[in-house]
Design a protein around this motif. Structure first.
Motif, PDB file in Angstrom:
ATOM      1  N   GLU A  69       0.742  -1.198  -0.006  1.00 41.60           N
ATOM      2  CA  GLU A  69       0.232   0.057  -0.090  1.00 41.60           C
ATOM      3  C   GLU A  69       0.834   1.109  -0.084  1.00 41.60           C
ATOM      4  OE1 GLU A  69      -4.353  -0.521   1.909  1.00 41.60           O
ATOM      5  OE2 GLU A  69      -2.669  -0.775   3.366  1.00 41.60           O
ATOM      6  N   ARG A  70       2.008   1.233   0.892  1.00 35.73           N
ATOM      7  CA  ARG A  70       2.940   2.191   0.882  1.00 35.73           C
ATOM      8  C   ARG A  70       3.448   2.559  -0.540  1.00 35.73           C
ATOM      9  NH1 ARG A  70       8.916   2.399   3.126  1.00 35.73           N
ATOM     10  NH2 ARG A  70       9.568   4.343   2.686  1.00 35.73           N
ATOM     11  N   LEU A  71       3.873   1.773  -1.336  1.00 35.67           N
ATOM     12  CA  LEU A  71       4.380   1.816  -2.724  1.00 35.67           C
ATOM     13  C   LEU A  71       3.265   2.537  -3.554  1.00 35.67           C
ATOM     14  CD1 LEU A  71       6.005  -1.755  -3.444  1.00 35.67           C
ATOM     15  CD2 LEU A  71       6.850   0.249  -2.556  1.00 35.67           C
ATOM     16  N   ARG A  72       2.012   1.937  -3.539  1.00 33.45           N
ATOM     17  CA  ARG A  72       1.002   2.847  -4.372  1.00 33.45           C
ATOM     18  C   ARG A  72       0.732   4.385  -3.771  1.00 33.45           C
ATOM     19  NH1 ARG A  72      -4.582   1.026  -2.529  1.00 33.45           N
ATOM     20  NH2 ARG A  72      -4.018   2.365  -0.826  1.00 33.45           N
ATOM     21  N   ASP A  73       0.761   4.578  -2.499  1.00 31.53           N
ATOM     22  CA  ASP A  73       0.449   5.837  -1.858  1.00 31.53           C
ATOM     23  C   ASP A  73       1.360   6.821  -1.987  1.00 31.53           C
ATOM     24  OD1 ASP A  73      -2.190   4.905  -1.423  1.00 31.53           O
ATOM     25  OD2 ASP A  73      -1.860   4.301   0.762  1.00 31.53           O
ATOM     26  N   ASP A  74       2.739   6.381  -1.954  1.00 29.97           N
ATOM     27  CA  ASP A  74       3.766   7.169  -1.748  1.00 29.97           C
ATOM     28  C   ASP A  74       4.567   7.296  -3.072  1.00 29.97           C
ATOM     29  OD1 ASP A  74       3.058   7.368   0.896  1.00 29.97           O
ATOM     30  OD2 ASP A  74       4.858   6.488   1.793  1.00 29.97           O
ATOM     31  N   PHE A  75       4.337   6.312  -3.891  1.00 29.51           N
ATOM     32  CA  PHE A  75       5.357   6.522  -5.057  1.00 29.51           C
ATOM     33  C   PHE A  75       4.313   6.415  -6.462  1.00 29.51           C
ATOM     34  CE2 PHE A  75       7.891   4.723  -1.760  1.00 29.51           C
ATOM     35  CZ  PHE A  75       9.135   5.473  -1.777  1.00 29.51           C
ATOM     36  N   GLY A  76       3.228   5.553  -6.519  1.00 29.87           N
ATOM     37  CA  GLY A  76       2.370   5.493  -7.715  1.00 29.87           C
ATOM     38  C   GLY A  76       2.108   4.461  -8.115  1.00 29.87           C
ATOM     39  N   ASP A  77       1.697   4.194  -9.065  1.00 27.46           N
ATOM     40  CA  ASP A  77       0.840   2.839 -10.082  1.00 27.46           C
ATOM     41  C   ASP A  77       2.094   1.918 -10.472  1.00 27.46           C
ATOM     42  OD1 ASP A  77      -1.770   3.472  -9.531  1.00 27.46           O
ATOM     43  OD2 ASP A  77      -1.883   4.693 -11.188  1.00 27.46           O
ATOM     44  N   VAL A  78       3.161   2.504 -10.635  1.00 25.47           N
ATOM     45  CA  VAL A  78       4.271   1.654 -11.196  1.00 25.47           C
ATOM     46  C   VAL A  78       5.741   2.001 -10.544  1.00 25.47           C
ATOM     47  CG1 VAL A  78       5.434   0.795 -13.456  1.00 25.47           C
ATOM     48  CG2 VAL A  78       3.420   1.863 -13.493  1.00 25.47           C
ATOM     49  N   VAL A  79       5.976   0.921  -9.646  1.00 22.39           N
ATOM     50  CA  VAL A  79       6.933   1.302  -8.572  1.00 22.39           C
ATOM     51  C   VAL A  79       8.191   0.046  -8.579  1.00 22.39           C
ATOM     52  CG1 VAL A  79       7.625   1.746  -6.126  1.00 22.39           C
ATOM     53  CG2 VAL A  79       5.264   2.398  -7.153  1.00 22.39           C
ATOM     54  N   THR A  80       9.294   0.549  -8.880  1.00 22.42           N
ATOM     55  CA  THR A  80      10.657  -0.452  -8.650  1.00 22.42           C
ATOM     56  C   THR A  80      11.092  -0.444  -7.377  1.00 22.42           C
ATOM     57  OG1 THR A  80      12.132   1.138  -9.295  1.00 22.42           O
ATOM     58  CG2 THR A  80      10.916  -0.028 -11.354  1.00 22.42           C
ATOM     59  N   TRP A  81      11.350  -1.843  -6.897  1.00 19.25           N
ATOM     60  CA  TRP A  81      11.908  -2.020  -5.516  1.00 19.25           C
ATOM     61  C   TRP A  81      12.619  -3.378  -5.899  1.00 19.25           C
ATOM     62  CZ3 TRP A  81       9.735  -6.006  -2.300  1.00 19.25           C
ATOM     63  CH2 TRP A  81       8.532  -6.543  -2.777  1.00 19.25           C
ATOM     64  N   SER A  82      13.201  -4.067  -4.628  1.00 16.41           N
ATOM     65  CA  SER A  82      13.861  -5.108  -4.872  1.00 16.41           C
ATOM     66  C   SER A  82      13.593  -6.053  -3.640  1.00 16.41           C
ATOM     67  CB  SER A  82      15.400  -4.850  -4.871  1.00 16.41           C
ATOM     68  OG  SER A  82      15.965  -3.982  -3.734  1.00 16.41           O
ATOM     69  N   LEU A  83      13.527  -7.297  -3.744  1.00 21.01           N
ATOM     70  CA  LEU A  83      13.260  -8.189  -2.849  1.00 21.01           C
ATOM     71  C   LEU A  83      14.528  -9.147  -2.869  1.00 21.01           C
ATOM     72  CD1 LEU A  83      10.920  -9.298  -0.701  1.00 21.01           C
ATOM     73  CD2 LEU A  83      10.256 -10.951  -2.553  1.00 21.01           C
ATOM     74  N   GLY A  84      15.470  -8.993  -1.861  1.00 17.13           N
ATOM     75  CA  GLY A  84      16.721  -9.609  -1.934  1.00 17.13           C
ATOM     76  C   GLY A  84      17.331  -9.243  -3.411  1.00 17.13           C
ATOM     77  N   PRO A  85      17.832 -10.323  -4.231  1.00 15.39           N
ATOM     78  CA  PRO A  85      18.463  -9.879  -5.476  1.00 15.39           C
ATOM     79  C   PRO A  85      17.438  -9.687  -6.563  1.00 15.39           C
ATOM     80  CG  PRO A  85      18.448 -12.296  -4.845  1.00 15.39           C
ATOM     81  CD  PRO A  85      17.858 -11.753  -3.627  1.00 15.39           C
ATOM     82  N   MET A  86      16.057  -9.807  -6.195  1.00 19.36           N
ATOM     83  CA  MET A  86      15.086  -9.734  -7.243  1.00 19.36           C
ATOM     84  C   MET A  86      14.823  -8.006  -7.501  1.00 19.36           C
ATOM     85  SD  MET A  86      12.357 -12.919  -7.240  1.00 19.36           S
ATOM     86  CE  MET A  86      11.571 -12.317  -5.651  1.00 19.36           C
ATOM     87  N   ARG A  87      14.634  -8.020  -8.761  1.00 19.86           N
ATOM     88  CA  ARG A  87      14.323  -6.380  -9.232  1.00 19.86           C
ATOM     89  C   ARG A  87      12.788  -6.883  -9.503  1.00 19.86           C
ATOM     90  NH1 ARG A  87      15.382  -1.490 -11.973  1.00 19.86           N
ATOM     91  NH2 ARG A  87      13.990  -1.223 -13.512  1.00 19.86           N
ATOM     92  N   ILE A  88      11.892  -5.891  -8.877  1.00 19.51           N
ATOM     93  CA  ILE A  88      10.513  -5.968  -8.849  1.00 19.51           C
ATOM     94  C   ILE A  88       9.882  -4.714  -9.283  1.00 19.51           C
ATOM     95  CG2 ILE A  88       8.343  -6.486  -7.594  1.00 19.51           C
ATOM     96  CD1 ILE A  88      10.106  -8.520  -5.720  1.00 19.51           C
ATOM     97  N   VAL A  89       8.783  -5.093 -10.190  1.00 24.26           N
ATOM     98  CA  VAL A  89       7.881  -3.941 -10.528  1.00 24.26           C
ATOM     99  C   VAL A  89       6.535  -4.196 -10.016  1.00 24.26           C
ATOM    100  CG1 VAL A  89       6.996  -2.420 -12.238  1.00 24.26           C
ATOM    101  CG2 VAL A  89       9.352  -3.222 -12.454  1.00 24.26           C
ATOM    102  N   SER A  90       6.153  -3.221  -9.306  1.00 17.62           N
ATOM    103  CA  SER A  90       4.656  -3.486  -8.649  1.00 17.62           C
ATOM    104  C   SER A  90       3.788  -2.585  -9.547  1.00 17.62           C
ATOM    105  CB  SER A  90       4.721  -3.051  -7.070  1.00 17.62           C
ATOM    106  OG  SER A  90       5.128  -4.207  -6.381  1.00 17.62           O
ATOM    107  N   LEU A  91       2.553  -3.166  -9.803  1.00 14.20           N
ATOM    108  CA  LEU A  91       1.641  -2.474 -10.628  1.00 14.20           C
ATOM    109  C   LEU A  91       0.458  -2.388  -9.627  1.00 14.20           C
ATOM    110  CD1 LEU A  91       1.945  -4.670 -13.900  1.00 14.20           C
ATOM    111  CD2 LEU A  91       3.362  -2.446 -13.282  1.00 14.20           C
ATOM    112  N   ALA A  92      -0.309  -1.157  -9.709  1.00 16.06           N
ATOM    113  CA  ALA A  92      -1.391  -1.172  -8.953  1.00 16.06           C
ATOM    114  C   ALA A  92      -2.701  -0.538  -9.831  1.00 16.06           C
ATOM    115  CB  ALA A  92      -1.202   0.098  -7.822  1.00 16.06           C
ATOM    116  N   HIS A  93      -2.162  -0.149 -11.015  1.00 18.57           N
ATOM    117  CA  HIS A  93      -3.331   0.710 -11.998  1.00 18.57           C
ATOM    118  C   HIS A  93      -4.003  -0.628 -12.766  1.00 18.57           C
ATOM    119  CE1 HIS A  93      -5.643   2.822 -14.712  1.00 18.57           C
ATOM    120  NE2 HIS A  93      -5.257   4.012 -14.135  1.00 18.57           N
ATOM    121  N   PRO A  94      -5.344  -0.756 -12.866  1.00 21.11           N
ATOM    122  CA  PRO A  94      -6.077  -1.631 -13.366  1.00 21.11           C
ATOM    123  C   PRO A  94      -5.658  -1.807 -14.974  1.00 21.11           C
ATOM    124  CG  PRO A  94      -7.681  -0.601 -12.167  1.00 21.11           C
ATOM    125  CD  PRO A  94      -6.311   0.228 -12.117  1.00 21.11           C
TER     126      PRO A  94
END
Length: 467
Positions: free
Chosen positions: A33-58
């Motif tokens: 939720e913080r990713l969506r609220d503080d950064f937007g609908d398309v947010v890059t972050w990392s889970l250990g060595p994995m590069r992740i893009v989280s999508l929130a827009h339908p």
């Protein structure tokens, strides 16, 4: 292609090596939720060595889930998940996935769901006959026992009875350990590492394998004697691909585990949240009672009543919006040449989308944390963007059992709510994020019997509480 611009932005800074794993592991829902609220609908972050893009827009979610496997493949989840579900339709890729899906799909077609509806209602009626006025129950435990009876009869047939308890107990352990690994450092440990959690999982999966092998053998023996059972397991054993090949015993095992997980754990959790929300909403519950009086007139529901139970369906859909058991849809991994929203995605990037995040977005669902089944009436739901509600995923890899689950939840609610109110003490339950999203502590309820009276639309319901 989505009309919404696809603009990835960098999310919160993480720690060396671990990335954002500590924050995600502490509270995955709050982190997303913080990713969506503080950064937007398309947010890059990392889970250990994995590069992740989280999508929130339908729109972005719809494009991702609707993409073909040439652009995005299913994320090969951690060791624990693979150990539990094997290489069934949930994990397989390419031609192997297409073959398995073609063999599994006929087992959950609407015509088969119609056949199983009687079993769903019979099991719910048996539970209602056991319930008593004023009794205290653990709602999740009751719903697990109910969904277990349904899945045992529809998946394995009527001949195994209490023998399924060993399988149910082992699956509970396995699902708990899989959920813990998916949000922790265990996701990145090599297969040869045997933590206490992995040893528990290995023991549980061994029991699962033993029990399902026994059920498969029993069904094969009965089929040789001329009884094909008509259950899901029989249909898996009878299925043949275009070349006339059946599923192997290992493949049947993997699909049986998948069907058990979807038909038992997820349904029980969804029903538990439905009773919780109804208990906090006396007016909604009264409207439910009125519909049941008008449509059913005191008799048990049937499959033919399903389409008429519109308010009951809306209650189920809204419960799935607020508390989708699948808080995360299986991620996708970008292949070479993948694009999203017209923007190139580096190969190997993992893309996530969470029903919890999108379902609770005020842009698509005004007053998003409030339980409002009227959102889903015929006219109102037209304003909901496609893929803003996706508890069963979407695209070609959407959940095969979605129709089964919706029919079961609707008919179970209709059967039990005709005879009882399930009153849960007003409070906001804490959540446990595992393979399913369920309450951290038991939801205890008092059963209050309803008496059917056609001249009165509904019993008054005193329970109150914040949604």
């Amino acid at each position: 292609m989505p009309t919404e611009p696809f603009r990835p932005v960098a999310g919160p800074r993480g720690l060396p090596l671990l990335g954002n794993l500590p924050s995600f592991g502490r509270d995955p829902l709050a982190f997303l939720e913080r990713l969506r609220d503080d950064f937007g609908d398309v947010v890059t972050w990392s889970l250990g060595p994995m590069r992740i893009v989280s999508l929130a827009h339908p729109e972005h979610i719809a494009e991702l889930l609707g993409s073909d496997e040439e652009r995005f493949e299913i994320f090969d989840a951690g060791w624990a998940f693979k150990r539990l579900v094997g290489n069934g339709v949930m994990r397989s890729q390419g031609a192997d996935w297409r073959r398995k899906r073609s063999l599994v799909t006929p087992t959950v077609r609407p015509s088969q769901v119609r056949r199983y509806a009687t079993t769903m209602v019979d099991c719910a009626t048996t539970l209602a006959d056991r319930w008593q006025e004023g009794s205290q129950i653990d709602v999740l435990r009751e719903m697990k026992q109910l969904s277990q009876r349904v899945v045992v009869r529809t998946l394995f047939g009527n001949d195994i009875g209490d023998q399924a308890q060993a399988l149910a107990d082992a699956m509970d352990v396995a699902e708990r350990e899989v959920g813990a690994e998916l949000r922790g450092i265990g996701l990145f440990l090599p297969p040869w590492v045997r933590t206490p959690a992995r040893r528990r999982l290995i023991k549980a999966v061994a029991t699962v394998d033993t029990e399902i092998d026994r059920f498969i053998h029993a069904r094969q023996v009965s089929a040789d004697g001329g009884d094909n059972g008509g259950d899901l397991l029989s249909r898996l054993l009878e299925a043949r691909d275009e070349a006339g090949r059946p599923l192997t015993a290992a493949e049947v095992r993997d699909e049986a585990v998948t069907l058990w997980t979807a038909g038992h754990a997820a349904t029980a959790t969804a029903l538990t949240w439905t009773w919780y929300l109804l208990s906090t909403s006396p007016d909604i519950r009264a409207q439910l009672a009125a519909e049941l009086n008008g449509v059913l007139d005191g008799r048990p529901p049937t499959y033919d009543d399903y389409e008429q139970l519109r308010w009951t369906q809306q209650i189920v859909r809204e419960a799935l919006r607020l508390y989708s058991p699948a808080w995360m849809i299986p991620p996708r991994v970008a292949r070479n040449g993948a694009t999203l929203g017209g923007i190139p995605i580096p190969a190997g990037t993992t893309l996530w989308c969470s029903p919890w995040v999108t379902h609770r977005d005020a842009r698509w669902f005004p007053d998003p944390t409030t339980f409002r089944p009227e959102r889903w009436d015929t006219h109102a739901q037209q304003s909901v963007p496609p893929q803003a509600w996706f508890p069963f995923g979407g695209g070609r890899r959407g959940c095969l059992g979605a129709r089964f689950a919706l029919v079961e939840a609707t008919l179970v609610v209709a059967t039990l709510a005709q005879r009882f109110h399930v009153d849960i003490a007003p409070h906001k339950p804490a959540l446990t994020v595992g393979l399913q999203l369920h309450p951290s502590t038991p939801l205890r309820a008092t059963l209050r019997a309803r008496s059917y009276r056609p001249d009165r639309p509904a019993d008054p319901a005193p329970a109150e509480g914040a949604n």
